[in-house]
Write an enzyme that holds these catalytic residues in place. Structure first.
Site, PDB file in Angstrom:
ATOM      1  N   SER A   1      -8.734  -4.517   0.100  1.00 45.28           N
ATOM      2  CA  SER A   1      -7.962  -4.213  -1.164  1.00 45.28           C
ATOM      3  C   SER A   1      -8.617  -4.052  -2.344  1.00 45.28           C
ATOM      4  CB  SER A   1      -6.712  -5.153  -1.085  1.00 45.28           C
ATOM      5  OG  SER A   1      -5.566  -4.357  -2.078  1.00 45.28           O
TER       6      SER A   1
ATOM      7  N   SER B   1      -8.782  -1.465   3.900  1.00 44.38           N
ATOM      8  CA  SER B   1      -7.573  -1.053   3.067  1.00 44.38           C
ATOM      9  C   SER B   1      -7.876  -0.968   1.597  1.00 44.38           C
ATOM     10  CB  SER B   1      -6.347  -2.127   3.143  1.00 44.38           C
ATOM     11  OG  SER B   1      -6.346  -2.285   4.491  1.00 44.38           O
TER      12      SER B   1
ATOM     13  N   GLY C   1      -1.182  -3.062   9.169  1.00 41.88           N
ATOM     14  CA  GLY C   1      -0.811  -2.437   7.766  1.00 41.88           C
ATOM     15  C   GLY C   1      -1.925  -2.864   6.850  1.00 41.88           C
ATOM     16  N   HIS C   2      -1.575  -3.145   5.585  1.00 42.86           N
ATOM     17  CA  HIS C   2      -2.528  -3.403   4.625  1.00 42.86           C
ATOM     18  C   HIS C   2      -3.479  -4.481   4.637  1.00 42.86           C
ATOM     19  CE1 HIS C   2      -4.049  -2.979   0.533  1.00 42.86           C
ATOM     20  NE2 HIS C   2      -3.772  -3.877   0.058  1.00 42.86           N
ATOM     21  N   VAL C   3      -2.955  -5.603   4.989  1.00 39.91           N
ATOM     22  CA  VAL C   3      -4.008  -6.573   5.276  1.00 39.91           C
ATOM     23  C   VAL C   3      -4.172  -6.872   6.723  1.00 39.91           C
ATOM     24  CG1 VAL C   3      -3.794  -9.312   4.620  1.00 39.91           C
ATOM     25  CG2 VAL C   3      -2.209  -7.877   3.548  1.00 39.91           C
TER      26      VAL C   3
END
Length: 293
Positions: free
Chosen positions: A130, A154, A273-275
């Site tokens: 991220s 991500s 998903g994102h993590v």
């Protein structure tokens, strides 16, 4: 497990409740570690180091508000082969102590160069999730000679802009139930954060500290890199995105990365998903190691 006593913050430091939750998350770290501070031009940088001291260096950069403790599901596998340095990104909510963060892309790269130099790292492998992935890309573009290989998990913006929902949920974090709503949006029913880590994340959201909440700048982050910037990437790069990513459309990010970044390996990870380093840690751990070797 730590060989260094933690720095005791001053009584006036508003982060003391947060530091306690950080230590509780660090109790999840499954291998021996050293936790210590390094001086840089931009403040004291907190680092968690694991693995053999003579192994090749692997630098880990966390997601926003997650801090270096987020790597506990990955560190046992990675520190078996590398000297890992999980670095608390200066200016974010973590144990680093910012003094003069200028918040520009060049400033962030200079901060990491200070960290590399003070650790004696000539060239490192890098993984960022991220916000950390955005930092890794920024560093690769400004200091390619210091990076062996880079993994983006991500990454925040980087290839495509955030979906509007990101701002809705991120700005709502401090509202009642805001943290729960944000995590539910990001992780759905697939994954639940460990109670220790969820407590730390919540404490970070609620910690009000001007030094650790730098205002966005035109030449700072978040940032979508230009076609020319992406085409100039020199380090071998792996991009992993979750199929259930919500901060942007993962297929659009993968397509743009694959079009412009020379030789990039890019894939969408199932049931994540994102993590994804937490949600699919076993797969991510192996995929990263196979890319590095």
């Amino acid at each position: 497990m730590s060989n260094h006593p933690p720095i005791i913050p001053s009584r006036s430091d508003s982060g003391i409740p947060y530091y306690q939750t950080y230590e509780e998350s660090l109790a999840l770290w499954p291998v021996d570690y050293e936790a210590f501070y390094l001086s840089t031009r931009f403040g004291q940088t907190h680092i968690i180091a694991s693995g053999p001291k003579d192994a090749p260096p692997l630098v880990l950069l966390h997601g926003a508000l997650f801090s270096s403790t987020m790597w506990y599901p990955n560190i046992a596998d990675w520190s078996g082969k590398y000297r890992t340095y999980a670095i608390d990104i200066i200016g974010d909510k973590n144990k680093s102590i910012p003094v003069d963060v200028d918040g520009t892309r060049k400033g962030y790269a200079d901060w990491l160069l200070d960290v590399f130099d003070n650790l004696g790292i000539k060239k490192a492998y890098m993984v960022g999730l991220s916000l950390g992935g955005l930092h890794v890309m920024n560093f690769v573009l400004r200091a390619a000679g210091r990076v062996e290989k880079a993994v983006l998990l991500s990454p925040a913006e980087t290839f495509v802009a955030f979906h509007q929902n990101f701002y809705k949920y991120a700005l709502g974090l401090v509202e009642p139930n805001g943290v729960d709503n944000f995590l539910k949006w990001m992780m759905g029913d697939r994954y639940v954060l460990h109670a220790n880590f969820a407590k730390q994340f919540h404490a970070g959201v609620m910690w009000q500290d001007e030094r650790r909440h730098s205002k966005p700048k035109a030449d700072g982050f978040p940032y979508v890199f230009t076609d020319n910037e992406l085409q100039s990437v020199k380090a071998p790069m792996l991009l992993l995105l979750g199929e259930h990513e919500v901060i942007y459309d993962p297929q659009s990010a993968l397509d743009r990365a694959s079009t412009f970044v020379p030789g990039i390996e890019a894939e969408i990870v199932k049931n994540a998903g994102h993590v994804l380093s937490m949600e699919q840690s076993e797969y991510v751990n192996k995929r990263v190691l196979s890319f590095f070797t």
